[in-house]
Design an enzyme around this catalytic site. Structure first.
Site, PDB file in Angstrom:
ATOM      1  N   ASN A 200       0.805  -1.220   0.000  1.00 16.85           N
ATOM      2  CA  ASN A 200       0.000   0.000   0.000  1.00 16.85           C
ATOM      3  C   ASN A 200       0.841   1.276   0.000  1.00 16.85           C
ATOM      4  O   ASN A 200       0.282   2.372  -0.042  1.00 16.85           O
ATOM      5  CB  ASN A 200      -0.932   0.019   1.224  1.00 16.85           C
ATOM      6  CG  ASN A 200      -0.169  -0.010   2.531  1.00 16.85           C
ATOM      7  OD1 ASN A 200       0.812  -0.730   2.656  1.00 16.85           O
ATOM      8  ND2 ASN A 200      -0.600   0.776   3.499  1.00 16.85           N
TER       9      ASN A 200
ATOM     10  N   ILE B  61       8.055   1.312  -1.785  1.00 20.07           N
ATOM     11  CA  ILE B  61       8.511   0.373  -2.807  1.00 20.07           C
ATOM     12  C   ILE B  61       7.476  -0.715  -3.047  1.00 20.07           C
ATOM     13  O   ILE B  61       7.245  -1.133  -4.190  1.00 20.07           O
ATOM     14  CB  ILE B  61       9.862  -0.227  -2.389  1.00 20.07           C
ATOM     15  CG1 ILE B  61      10.949   0.845  -2.409  1.00 20.07           C
ATOM     16  CG2 ILE B  61      10.263  -1.384  -3.310  1.00 20.07           C
ATOM     17  CD1 ILE B  61      12.243   0.430  -1.753  1.00 20.07           C
TER      18      ILE B  61
ATOM     19  N   SER C  66      17.954  -4.731   2.505  1.00 25.45           N
ATOM     20  CA  SER C  66      18.255  -3.309   2.566  1.00 25.45           C
ATOM     21  C   SER C  66      19.756  -3.094   2.604  1.00 25.45           C
ATOM     22  O   SER C  66      20.504  -3.871   3.208  1.00 25.45           O
ATOM     23  CB  SER C  66      17.624  -2.685   3.816  1.00 25.45           C
ATOM     24  OG  SER C  66      18.078  -1.356   4.009  1.00 25.45           O
TER      25      SER C  66
ATOM     26  N   TYR D  41      17.318  -1.559  13.152  1.00 23.28           N
ATOM     27  CA  TYR D  41      16.651  -1.704  11.854  1.00 23.28           C
ATOM     28  C   TYR D  41      17.541  -2.475  10.872  1.00 23.28           C
ATOM     29  O   TYR D  41      17.095  -3.418  10.218  1.00 23.28           O
ATOM     30  CB  TYR D  41      16.305  -0.337  11.262  1.00 23.28           C
ATOM     31  CG  TYR D  41      15.784  -0.442   9.847  1.00 23.28           C
ATOM     32  CD1 TYR D  41      14.490  -0.894   9.604  1.00 23.28           C
ATOM     33  CD2 TYR D  41      16.597  -0.131   8.759  1.00 23.28           C
ATOM     34  CE1 TYR D  41      14.013  -1.018   8.308  1.00 23.28           C
ATOM     35  CE2 TYR D  41      16.133  -0.252   7.459  1.00 23.28           C
ATOM     36  CZ  TYR D  41      14.838  -0.700   7.243  1.00 23.28           C
ATOM     37  OH  TYR D  41      14.378  -0.843   5.951  1.00 23.28           O
TER      38      TYR D  41
END
Length: 322
Positions: free
Chosen positions: A30, A33, A157, A182
């Site tokens: 939604n 990327i 990532s 993260y």
């Protein structure tokens, strides 16, 4: 086999091959990327399921895709990766006979303390980005196994490239630094994807697991998709210098789209942007050094099974010890 040695035509990011009859699921479809992955996959004629926490945002994303892709076949499903108990019912609600690919893309990134937890008591980024996708992949395994040659595509990532997992503190209880946490959560995802492929191969499964990353993908270089994303003139001008090295999120989607569709992409591979791994068309790249230790991956797998209560049997088999 890489695309350079394949007899198929060169990969065209703007004209991916048709995939009529296929069904793909994109977590976090939604926004960001994930939205562009869904938009690009929908142009192939496949049915694309957008999974997100907010039904309103997911429906808005579906409307945006339909405005750009006439006849797009889209579905929306509410999916909260931070709530492990909700994942099985969410998969059941799909009422699918098979799934040709899932893109494990959704994620949460926190910039500031304090440390937060999921309802199950897991650190929020590790619990959502890694453990949520770990559990979801298991719930989807019957549907993936029912397809002729399904793919699990995990979005890694660049933030993970300089990290190492602390297997004694996966929940970051002792030293919580949000940006590092993260990066480590994304590194855990990437380790999981490679270990999943090793275990699928050991089980002679038809499912393949592939790792991709988007390079440097910035909002300021991303075309507008109202109401999902609006790029102002100021942002466009401000982002122009970065465009020499980085790219927009529409281009950050390209490695994942290729991993879903291109038969030249094989399980256990890593794909990212061509130019310094930061921008450009997708290509295969060597697996990063911090992802090559299979003992770390196996320990993470076992810890993830324990943390989630998830067992991947009978769909995977532990590979022989190195």
């Amino acid at each position: 086999m890489s695309s350079s040695t394949s007899s198929t035509p060169p990969w065209d990011v703007h004209r991916p091959p048709r995939a009529d009859g296929s069904v793909f699921l994109v977590t976090g479809g939604n926004a960001g990327i994930g939205y562009f992955i869904a938009e690009q996959l929908s142009a192939t004629g496949a049915t694309v399921v957008l999974a997100g926490r907010s039904p309103a945002k997911t429906e808005a994303a579906c409307a945006s895709v339909r405005s750009r892709v006439p006849g797009a076949r889209l579905r929306a499903v509410r999916l909260d990766l931070a709530d492990l108990t909700s994942l099985g019912p969410a998969v059941d609600s799909l009422e699918l006979q098979r799934l040709d690919a899932v893109v494990l893309n959704a994620g949460v990134a926190l910039d500031d303390p304090p440390r937060q937890e999921t309802g199950a008591g897991h650190e929020l980024m590790f619990g959502t980005n890694h453990l949520g996708h770990f559990a979801l992949a298991r719930w989807l395994m019957p549907l993936l196994s029912a397809a002729p040659a399904a793919r699990v595509v995990t979005m890694g990532s660049f933030a993970a490239k300089s990290e190492q997992l602390d297997l004694d503190d996966l929940q970051s209880l002792h030293d919580y630094r949000p940006k590092r946490v993260y990066g480590r959560s994304k590194l855990a995802q990437m380790h999981f994807a490679l270990e999943l492929d090793r275990r699928l191969r050991a089980a002679r499964s038809t499912v393949a697991s592939i790792v991709v990353h988007p390079g440097g993908a910035l909002d300021s270089l991303t075309p507008s998709r109202p109401p999902v994303h609006l790029r102002t003139a100021g942002a466009r001008l401000g982002g122009a210098p970065a465009g020499l090295l980085l790219q927009g999120k529409h281009a950050g989607a390209w490695p994942a789209v290729r991993a879903v569709l291109d038969p030249a992409v094989l399980g256990g591979q890593l794909w990212g942007p061509r130019v310094f791994g930061l921008r450009g068309r997708p290509r295969r790249e060597p697996v990063w050094d911090n992802l090559t230790d299979t003992c770390v991956a196996a320990r993470l797998w076992n810890a993830s099974c324990e943390a989630t209560g998830i067992d991947f049997a009978p769909f995977v088999t532990a590979p022989p010890a190195p």
